[in-house]
Design an enzyme around this catalytic site. Sequence first.
Site, PDB file in Angstrom:
ATOM      1  CG  HIS A  57      -1.959   1.138   1.061  1.00 42.18           C
ATOM      2  ND1 HIS A  57      -3.280   0.916   0.721  1.00 42.18           N
ATOM      3  CD2 HIS A  57      -1.840   2.481   1.162  1.00 42.18           C
ATOM      4  CE1 HIS A  57      -3.913   2.065   0.633  1.00 42.18           C
ATOM      5  NE2 HIS A  57      -3.055   3.042   0.899  1.00 42.18           N
ATOM      6  CG  HIS A  59      -0.811   6.975  -1.845  1.00 41.32           C
ATOM      7  ND1 HIS A  59      -1.996   7.141  -2.527  1.00 41.32           N
ATOM      8  CD2 HIS A  59      -1.129   6.261  -0.737  1.00 41.32           C
ATOM      9  CE1 HIS A  59      -2.983   6.567  -1.860  1.00 41.32           C
ATOM     10  NE2 HIS A  59      -2.480   6.026  -0.764  1.00 41.32           N
ATOM     11  CD  GLN A 152      -6.659  11.202  -2.455  1.00 41.28           C
ATOM     12  OE1 GLN A 152      -5.518  10.806  -2.505  1.00 41.28           O
ATOM     13  NE2 GLN A 152      -7.383  11.100  -1.357  1.00 41.28           N
ATOM     14  CG  HIS A 210      -7.485   4.183  -0.192  1.00 36.25           C
ATOM     15  ND1 HIS A 210      -6.829   3.760  -1.306  1.00 36.25           N
ATOM     16  CD2 HIS A 210      -6.571   4.884   0.548  1.00 36.25           C
ATOM     17  CE1 HIS A 210      -5.573   4.178  -1.268  1.00 36.25           C
ATOM     18  NE2 HIS A 210      -5.386   4.866  -0.150  1.00 36.25           N
ATOM     19  CD  GLU A 213      -7.150   6.515   5.169  1.00 39.60           C
ATOM     20  OE1 GLU A 213      -7.375   6.579   3.945  1.00 39.60           O
ATOM     21  OE2 GLU A 213      -6.081   6.917   5.683  1.00 39.60           O
ATOM     22  CG  ASP A 309      -1.139   5.295   3.303  1.00 39.63           C
ATOM     23  OD1 ASP A 309      -1.353   5.351   2.088  1.00 39.63           O
ATOM     24  OD2 ASP A 309      -1.967   5.666   4.161  1.00 39.63           O
TER      25      ASP A 309
HETATM   26 FE   FE2 Z   1      -3.488   5.164   0.968  1.00 41.86          FE
END
Ligand code: FE2
Length: 428
Positions: A57, A59, A152, A210, A213, A309
Amino acid sequence: MFDLKITNANLPDGRTGVDIGVKDGRITAIEKNLGGEAGETIDAGNQLVAPPFVDVHFHMDATLSLGMPRMNESGLLLDGIKIWGELKPLLTQEAVIERALAYCDLAVSQGLLAIRTHVDICDERLLGVEALLEVKRLVAPYIDLQLVAFPQDGYYRYPGAVDLLDRALDMGVDIVGGIPHFERTMADGAASMKALCEIAEKRGLLVDIHCDETDDPNSRHIEALTYETQRLGLNGRVNASHLTSMHSMDNYYVSKLLPMMAEAGIAATANPRINIVIQGRHDTYPKRRGMNRFPEMLTYGITSAFGQDCVMDPWYSLNHADMLEVADMGLHVAQMTSRAAMRQCFEAVTTSPAKIMHLEGYGVDVGCKADMVLLQASDSIEAIRLKATRLAVIKGGKVISRTEPRVAKLNIAGRPSQIDASKVVPQV
Ligand code: FE2
């Protein structure tokens, strides 16, 4: 005749003092006192030889952009999202590629050779997608890089995201992403799970969401994701990332949820270093920890990993591709301090995410790819304790990174000595 032989190696499964023979990029023998010549021999000195670290995971489109266009002074999630929104129109493909490649070099030095990164598709130019597809091509000889099409700003909430996600997949992005808790309503979130899983089923792709969260105990998109996984036969192909709401859910509800997740073959990935600082921000005291129920999921046989992350981006200023730091944080947050549980935390940054990524030939065993990391630690627990130095990183039977052992040179009251933290305590 081997291309490479590693002698006196300890393995994560508990074997000690074995020799590993490598030929044509694969491990062809593991045994004590392995005979035969080798082009190159490395003496592991009874230290740990593990498969490479895996970060399932991440970005990569945002990594190493800390301070651009301004610093996140508060460290809050919402400020991070705002700053990323300001940075997006300023991004250039060259800059994204340059930062991603710099990060990949750092990852290699840390023995991190497989990464699943989300890439934001809420951008009409799909600039990040193009840039990371190029990065994937460039690093293919040494890093297994998977891309997730990540809306996103919401699959339904961001105008055009439905088409943009399709376009990103057409361009070659590997995995379908989503963010149901960010849609306008719970109903939209559930609808997005249905639509995204159907896309994955039609295209024969994996799914990585995702999911929930949030600290809201009623955020239960995991239920819709589990249902769709089961309905469409996506068992073993879906990863539910974050699941921080699970921390706050009612225990009775969780007692129904976990067996359903196990039945659907859904995997779960927590991001302990991020979850622990981002969740629980509206709490006074006691403050919730905001990590999923990692140990409980393990007891149900749910494949569970720890991811990183963020590394130095608008959301988070720290991290440095060290998956042992991630394992260490997960261990502490989930109170995984039994001997077996500590070893499971090592698996959460190696074998478990490798399974989620469907990596072929992963592991230190005969027939596996000759991708390995020699650590300055005798076993997996010590590796976490010391955030052990990666003495050698091996890809396809070739050493692609070396780091000197961490040894402190002391000179106390004119008495010179050396300290190697991996040798300070007697090993059991
Ligand atoms: Fe993430």
